[in-house]
Structure formats: C-alpha cells, structure tokens
Design a protein around this motif. Structure first.
Motif, PDB file in Angstrom:
ATOM      1  N   ASN A 128       1.355   3.465   0.419  1.00 45.68           N
ATOM      2  CA  ASN A 128       0.394   3.474  -0.690  1.00 45.68           C
ATOM      3  C   ASN A 128      -0.986   3.985  -0.297  1.00 45.68           C
ATOM      4  OD1 ASN A 128       2.384   2.082  -2.118  1.00 45.68           O
ATOM      5  ND2 ASN A 128       1.589   0.109  -1.394  1.00 45.68           N
ATOM      6  N   CYS A 129      -1.310   3.839   0.978  1.00 47.57           N
ATOM      7  CA  CYS A 129      -2.678   4.111   1.403  1.00 47.57           C
ATOM      8  C   CYS A 129      -2.677   5.068   2.591  1.00 47.57           C
ATOM      9  CB  CYS A 129      -3.381   2.824   1.834  1.00 47.57           C
ATOM     10  SG  CYS A 129      -3.113   1.445   0.726  1.00 47.57           S
ATOM     11  N   CYS A 143      -0.217  -3.468   5.886  1.00 50.26           N
ATOM     12  CA  CYS A 143      -1.364  -2.650   5.507  1.00 50.26           C
ATOM     13  C   CYS A 143      -2.534  -3.579   5.188  1.00 50.26           C
ATOM     14  CB  CYS A 143      -1.031  -1.804   4.287  1.00 50.26           C
ATOM     15  SG  CYS A 143      -2.471  -0.960   3.627  1.00 50.26           S
ATOM     16  N   CYS A 188       1.091   3.376   5.802  1.00 49.93           N
ATOM     17  CA  CYS A 188       1.333   2.698   4.537  1.00 49.93           C
ATOM     18  C   CYS A 188       1.772   3.732   3.523  1.00 49.93           C
ATOM     19  CB  CYS A 188       0.071   2.001   4.039  1.00 49.93           C
ATOM     20  SG  CYS A 188       0.320   1.187   2.465  1.00 49.93           S
ATOM     21  N   CYS A 241      -3.810  -2.754   1.189  1.00 55.84           N
ATOM     22  CA  CYS A 241      -3.126  -3.164  -0.034  1.00 55.84           C
ATOM     23  C   CYS A 241      -2.212  -4.343   0.212  1.00 55.84           C
ATOM     24  CB  CYS A 241      -2.358  -1.997  -0.638  1.00 55.84           C
ATOM     25  SG  CYS A 241      -0.875  -1.559   0.264  1.00 55.84           S
TER      26      CYS A 241
HETATM   27 ZN    ZN Z   1      -1.560   0.042   1.894  1.00 53.22          ZN
END
Ligand code: ZN
Ligand code: ADP
Length: 788
Positions: free
Chosen positions: A488-489, A521, A486, A524
């Motif tokens: 973002n993560c 993901c 991901c 998120c």
């Molecule tokens: Zn994520």
C-alpha cells in the motif's frame, strides 16, 4: 440516542410550523469550507454561539449536527440568497447542548485556527471538544425527589404509612428544593417501598420529581508512584526567573517567555510556583506536556501541589475524559494538565499557559486541523490576556528567534542544573569500527558493553535508546536485492518478532514462511508473515538494520542476569508504560531499552548510564529539521543520566561522528549548534526566518493526481501574480513517502518571508481550493514540522 441527548430540548415536527424571529449561522463538521444560515423557531430561542444544533442539511434534508457560530439576524427573514437567487432558509430542529460547549473566547480562538491553518471552521470546532464530551460518555440521568414548598398542611393530613415515611425521610435529609433533592432509587430501596406511594405524593403535589444528569465520579489520576513533594529552596537563577514570571502575571497582560533551561535546571518547579501566583490572582492555568510525559511522575508532582486539578490525556477512558472536561467547565478545576488538545480546555479565565518541551513535534496535529498546540497556546494567551511560558532544554529555533526579535516575547535562561549537579560525561563511539563482530552485527559496542557491565555490578541502572521500533528495518534478499515492500505504501516493511496488536489483517506472501516473524508497515499497519526464502530467487532472506526488539534480544543474550524491559509503542499502552516506569523507579528493572518514549521527562536518580544505540537515525531522513531533531534527541536523552549526586555517563554510538549536530550535542554546546544551524536556515530561506507551508495532494490514480497537482500549482501561481506576493513555490513533486495506503502523494512546498504573506496567499486560494477539493484529496499543512 443516548441519555444525554434525551435531556435536551426537543421539538421536531411542530417546529416546522412555528414562528421564527432569529437566524443563526451554523458550521458543520462534515461540511465544506463554508457555513450555513438557519431560522430558529421561537420556542427554541435563545441560542448562543458554541451550542450545537441539529438541522436538515442538503437536498435530502438529512439531519446533521453543527455548531452555532454566530447569531446573524433578527425578524421574520425567511429568505436567503445564493448565487443571486433567493431561497428559503431551513429551520433548526433541536438544540443539542443546554450550555454552549465553547465560550466566546474559545469561539474566537476557533476562528483564528480556521483562518491561520486553512481548515473549515466546523472541523476546528469539532476537534476542540473531546468526542467523549459530545457523546456524553459516563453521563447518566437520575430521578431525584424533594418536598414542594408550602405543603405543610397537606403533609399533616397524610394517611398512608409509606407516604409518611417518605416525607419524613425527605425532611430528615432536608430535601426542600431541586438542589438538595435526593436520588429516588436510593430512597425507594432504603424505605423498601414502591413507586406507587411516590406517585400518590406527587399527585397531591407534596413532592416534586426532577431529572438530573449526573456524571459518574471516577479517579483520573492514578495514585501511586512515590514522589518527593517537599518544597525546595529556589536557587538564584530560579528566583530571578520566578520574579520575572510574577511580574508578568501581575500585569494581567499578554506576554510570552521562553524558559530555556537545561534538563534538571528546575523548570517544572518554576511552573508550579508561577501557577501558585496565578491562582492567588483568582485565575487558572493550563500546562501542556507531550503525551508521553503525562504517564510519568510529572502529573503526580502537580497533583501533589494543587487541589483542583484536571488531567486530560489519551490514557483516560471516555467517561473519565468527559468527567474531567465537565469539571473544568463547571469551574471545579483551576489547573489543567494535558497533552496537545488540553490547549482547548474550557477554563473561563486562564491567566497562565505553560507549554513544556515546546520544541516537541508531537504538539503538531497530523490530521486536520493541523494546528501546533504551542502556537495555539500563544494565541489563546493573547486572546485571554494571559502569560505563556514555553519551556525547553533544547528550544526550537522558532521560539528562540521570536524571543529575540518579537514584541511581547522574552527569554529567561537557567544554565545550570539544580544543586550544581554535574553534566554527564559524554563519550562518542564510532560505529564504523567494530560494528560487525565475529558473532555478526552487534548493536552494543564494546566500550558501551563494558561500562554497562560495571554499572550493573554496582547495582545502578541504565537506559538504552534505539529510536526505531521492531526488530530490523528491512527484510531483504542478499542475492537478488529484493526487499519486502508494503503493497500500500512506498516504504520497506519492518521485521517484528510478534504480530502487532490492532494492525491490519494478516496477509501471507507466497512461499514458505519463517516460523516466527512478521513484516509490518509502520505507516498503514499492514502486516504479512515473512517468507522463509526470497519469493523471487529462492535464496535466504536477511534482515538489515535494527530496531528495539533486536536490541532487547541482544541484551538478554549478553547480560543474562540483568532484568531488562523494553519500552516502545508496540510493547505497551499507556498503562503498562506506567507500571514499567514504576518498577524501574523502584529498581526492579536494571535496564530499560526502548524508543524515544524514554527520552521524555523521567527522573530516576539511580540511572548512571545512558546509551544512544544509533544517534544517526534522524539524520537519514530527508528533512530540513533532521539536524535539530538529532541534537534534541541526544541532549534530551543525555539529560536522563546522573540526575542525582551519582555521576552519569552517556555513550553516543554513531556512523557519522563528524556530523555537526552530533559534535555539538557531545560538547553540550547548544549555542554553537544554533549558530551553525541558523546560518544554514537563513541561506535556504527556511524557518525560523521564512515561513513554510506544504500542500499534499493524494489520490489512488496517479495520472489524475498529476493533473490535479499541476492545476494546483497553476492556481497558486495565479494568486501570486494577481496579488503580487513574494513567495517561493516548489513542486509539484512526489512526496518523500510517495505512496501511503495505496494513495500516491504529490507535494507543493511554499516559502514566504512573513506569516502575513502566507496568510494572504491562502485566503485567496481558499475559495478555489474548495472547488478543487472533490478532484483529489488536498491537505494543507501550515508550519509543517516535517516534510515527509
Ligand atoms: Zn503500508
Ligand atoms: P526540569 O523541569 O528543568 O527538568 P525539575 O523542576 O523537574 O527540572 O527539577 C529537577 C529536580 O530537582 C526535581 O526533583 C525538583 O524537585 C528538584 N529541584 C528543583 N529546584 C530545586 C532547587 N532549587 N534545589 C533543590 N532541588 C530542586
């Protein structure tokens, strides 16, 4: 502005001129960890704690809503002091709620939560009242009409035909006061007349018109799913347990009983009988269940036995939720069933609070206030002198420990299944051999497949559990080892065959895409199309691991005749789940495959086979409760097999057959497991012996986060030194999931030998924390259920 609010008591401009004789303290949801004093204009008085008010806030005097938490003073005190300087108090603009939303006992509970879980009081209060109630969902105002008193003479002289008709109508309906008033709109329609006639009557003061807020009446409990409601004869153990509960209830004092009863030992039946007794004593009861159990037969079992019942869970519409809540507050319900937040149900005098499946981590809220509903239930019981029953087939170590060591706690065991049902036979399948077959990876081992075939041939049913959503847990390139992460993560993406509803906006990754498949993901919700080839080296991508979608696919391929349904949080919302369960209970589905949603409180007599596809999924998590969760999962799922005279069989597939949690679960040896696990917990100063708290700092900027985390550690150390506290502090260190939604995460873990020590530490820290807060986001988790 919605209708509910137009009904409240308004004063805005003139209020600022008026005299004020009282001061109240207000807590704001959005505000910091502090409360503010306001003057109350005399025409708004009285206000009590638990009512919401609207007040000017901050330098710009923006109107904010807050809860009145206390009346703090009287007299014309226009001044307050702040940092030694005097300043003028502002004035309340209006009162939002005619009646307080929370009574004195719940306000006290709120203060306890705010202190114990280190959360601003305003945030706690906001969380205690459902949003639907605050918004007034499903509320409409209605004009009603009735005949005024002492107007017989005037009535005799009425000349207008329509006016006479209206009066006769009201006389016929006996609408002589505001309680018996009839709805104006309906009257107009029925008599086919206009508002003018009513207006004339009102001018002559023959009739009066009132505004009333009416709640739509809506069914909250779906009718349907057949259940047996006949009264069973309690067995000896149950009778003993019930005698204990009745005696406790009789005292009218606080107490907690851990009801440790294997699945199907008749716990729910006992809750029902204990509630009976509480109702006889003129008090009320709350039953907490894990969210998912609420969509099952359990609710029907309660509603078949009690009349005045209210249900609160996330499957309700906002309007339904408000209706249920108002019903509770207006004393029209004496049994409340609900998930976590039902612990705040505004019952005036609960005499019994039941927490079923007390070990469930879902009782812990993962956003502020991070309370555990089980522990709040105990506190509420204490404040209202009620009895609290914690029920479980696999009690948490905390509950067991307390039941043995604490005053007011007792332990009651139900070691046998009702009607002497046999425990299902447990069989271990070692996946280290035979996981890879000629056809590739197969999730269903040969022994399980063979047994499944037999079960299907006999017309019986099976439940297969795979505790992971999606199709595979990561997508990876076998040649260059590239995995889809991901952006973002700090987690790998999970392969799903279809896009997730309500997930993040779709982004595409470079390169060609598979014509099916999405990488999602689970933290998120971001999702991308899966590229056909590795974006780095161009080789074909592989999917590693497995999820419930893959299981469903394999079942369909290998058992083409079977009717299969998949149950996980991707495939269904609460209502669909309910339908699937009904189909399954009526044998229109042969195999139910899914995630742990399936492990909860279901009762299907025709299920004779349960397969746990991978018993190890929890064990790989770097968390100290991994063993406990694994044990719980296996025994809970196993409890689904053979809930009738037909003997059940449980297959436990694992790569770690020697793991103690799995071994004990196979032998159905909870006591053995507990002993082993407690040894380990004691050695490491972990719960239930010591208390735990986690501080999670997060920020997008890593350097800033690191500095703030170090500063936090220093603050903690300072307090420890100053107050001479005996605690252990670890960190700051990156959290197990070190990045979520582009926020880096650092963790500090605190261990204290007693809850009081932890409390002292946080009370001292609290003032400082507030000042630190703006720098990075800080989440404080007291008694965390995991450390991810
Ligand atoms: Zn994520
Ligand atoms: P638990 O909550 O411990 O899983 P339940 O109370 O749901 O157990 O009981 C399981 C089933 O057995 C239910 O259908 C219930 O009606 C039935 N039952 C409970 N007690 C008895 C009993 N003493 N004799 C016969 N059936 C019982």
């Amino acid at each position: 502005m919605n209708k509910y609010q137009t009904n409240s008591l308004f004063v805005t401009e003139d209020v600022q001129q008026s005299k004020c004789s009282h001061i109240i303290r207000v807590a704001f949801e959005s505000g910091a960890d502090t409360q503010f004093d306001y003057l109350v204009p005399d025409e708004l008085w009285p206000i009590v704690a638990g009512q919401r008010v609207e007040t000017p806030f901050g330098r710009k005097n923006k109107l904010e809503k807050g809860f009145c938490v206390e009346v703090v003073g009287q007299g014309q005190e226009h001044k307050g002091t702040k940092k030694g300087r005097e300043f003028k108090l502002k004035k309340v603009c209006r009162i939002i709620d005619k009646e307080p939303l929370l009574d004195a006992a719940l306000m006290e509970l709120a203060k306890w939560i705010s202190g114990y879980y280190v959360c601003p009081l305003g945030q706690v209060l906001a969380a205690m009242v459902p949003g639907a109630v605050k918004k007034g969902a499903g509320v409409k105002t209605e004009k009603q009409i009735y005949i005024a008193r002492g107007v017989e003479e005037v009535i005799g002289k009425l000349r207008g035909e329509k006016q006479k008709q209206i009066v006769e109508y009201l006389q016929r309906k006996k609408a002589f006061n505001s309680d018996s008033a009839v709805e104006l709109q309906g009257l107009l329609a029925e008599l086919n007349c206009t508002r003018t006639s009513v207006k004339r009557l009102a001018e002559k003061q023959v009739v009066k018109i009132t505004q009333k807020t009416i709640l739509k009446s809506l069914p909250a409990i779906p009718a349907g799913m057949a259940i047996r409601t006949d009264r069973v004869v309690l067995n000896q153990e149950q009778q003993k347990a019930l005698a204990h509960f009745n005696a406790e209830i009789e005292t009218g004092l606080f107490g907690v009983t851990l009801l440790y009863g294997v699945t199907d030992s008749g716990k729910t039946e006992l809750y029902i009988r204990a509630i009976d007794r509480v109702l006889q004593k003129g008090r009320s009861a709350i039953v907490l269940l894990p969210e998912i159990a609420l969509t099952t037969q359990t609710v029907q079992r309660f509603s078949a036995r009690f009349e005045k019942i209210a249900v609160m869970h996330s499957g309700l519409t906002a309007a339904q939720r408000n209706v249920q809540w108002q019903k509770i507050r207006n004393d029209e319900a004496d049994v409340v069933i609900g998930a976590r937040s039902a612990v705040f149900a505004p019952l005036p005098s609960p005499g019994l609070i039941v927490v079923d499946e007390e070990h469930e981590p879902s009782y812990k809220q993962d956003t502020a206030p991070r309370y555990n509903a089980r522990d709040v239930a105990i506190k509420r019981a204490q404040l209202s002198k009620a009895h609290c029953i914690l029920g479980s087939a696999t009690p948490s170590l905390e509950a067991l420990f307390n039941s043995r060591s604490k005053k007011h706690f007792s332990l009651v065991r139900l070691p046998k299944r009702v009607m002497d049902l046999a425990f299902p036979e447990m069989r271990l399948v070692d996946l280290r051999y035979g996981f890879h077959t000629k056809e590739g990876i197969s999730l269903i081992s040969q022994p399980l497949a063979e047994h499944l075939k037999e079960v299907l041939a006999k017309g019986e049913q099976a439940i297969l559990l795979l505790n992971r959503r999606g199709y595979s847990n990561f997508v990876f390139c076998p040649s260059c080892r590239y995995t889809l992460h991901c952006r973002n993560c700090d987690v790998t993406l999970t392969f799903h065959k279809s896009p997730l509803k309500g997930a993040g906006r779709m982004r595409t990754v470079t390169g060609k895409h598979m014509d099916y498949g999405f990488a999602v993901c689970h933290y998120c919700g971001a999702q991308t199309l899966v590229p056909q080839a590795c974006p780095l080296c161009g080789a074909g991508l592989a999917m590693i691991g497995f999820g419930s979608q893959r299981l469903e696919g394999e079942l369909a391929r290998r058992f083409p005749q079977a009717r299969i349904s998949r149950v996980d949080s991707d495939s269904m919302a609460g209502r669909d789940y309910y339908h699937v369960l009904r189909d399954f209970s009526e044998c229109r589905i042969d195999i139910l495959a899914g995630t742990q949603m399936l492990a909860k409180g279901l009762h299907f007599p025709n299920v004779t086979l349960v397969g746990i596809i991978s018993a190890d999924t929890c064990l790989y998590l770097p968390d100290f409760r991994a063993n406990e969760r694994t044990f719980q999962l296996i025994s809970q799922v196993a409890g689904r097999a053979g809930r009738s005279v037909k003997k059940g069989m449980v297959f436990v597939q694992t790569f770690l057959p020697d793991q103690p949690a799995i071994q004990f679960a196979l032998k159905n040896d909870f006591d053995g497991f507990i002993q082993e696990e407690l040894k380990h917990r004691r050695a490491c100063n972990l719960p239930p012996f010591w208390r735990l708290a986690g501080l999670i700092m997060r920020d997008r900027n890593f350097d800033k986060l690191q500095a703030a985390s170090d500063a936090m550690r220093e603050k903690v150390d300072n307090v420890i030194r100053r107050d001479n506290l005996k605690v252990t502090v670890r960190g700051p260190m990156p959290a197990v999931i070190s990045r979520i939604q582009r926020f880096h995460r650092m963790q500090i873990i605190i261990q204290a030998p007693q809850a009081e020590t932890m409390q002292r530490l946080f009370t001292s820290l609290r003032a400082d924390l507030w000042r630190l807060r703006p720098a990075v986001k800080v989440a404080i988790d007291i008694d965390p259920v995991n450390l991810l």
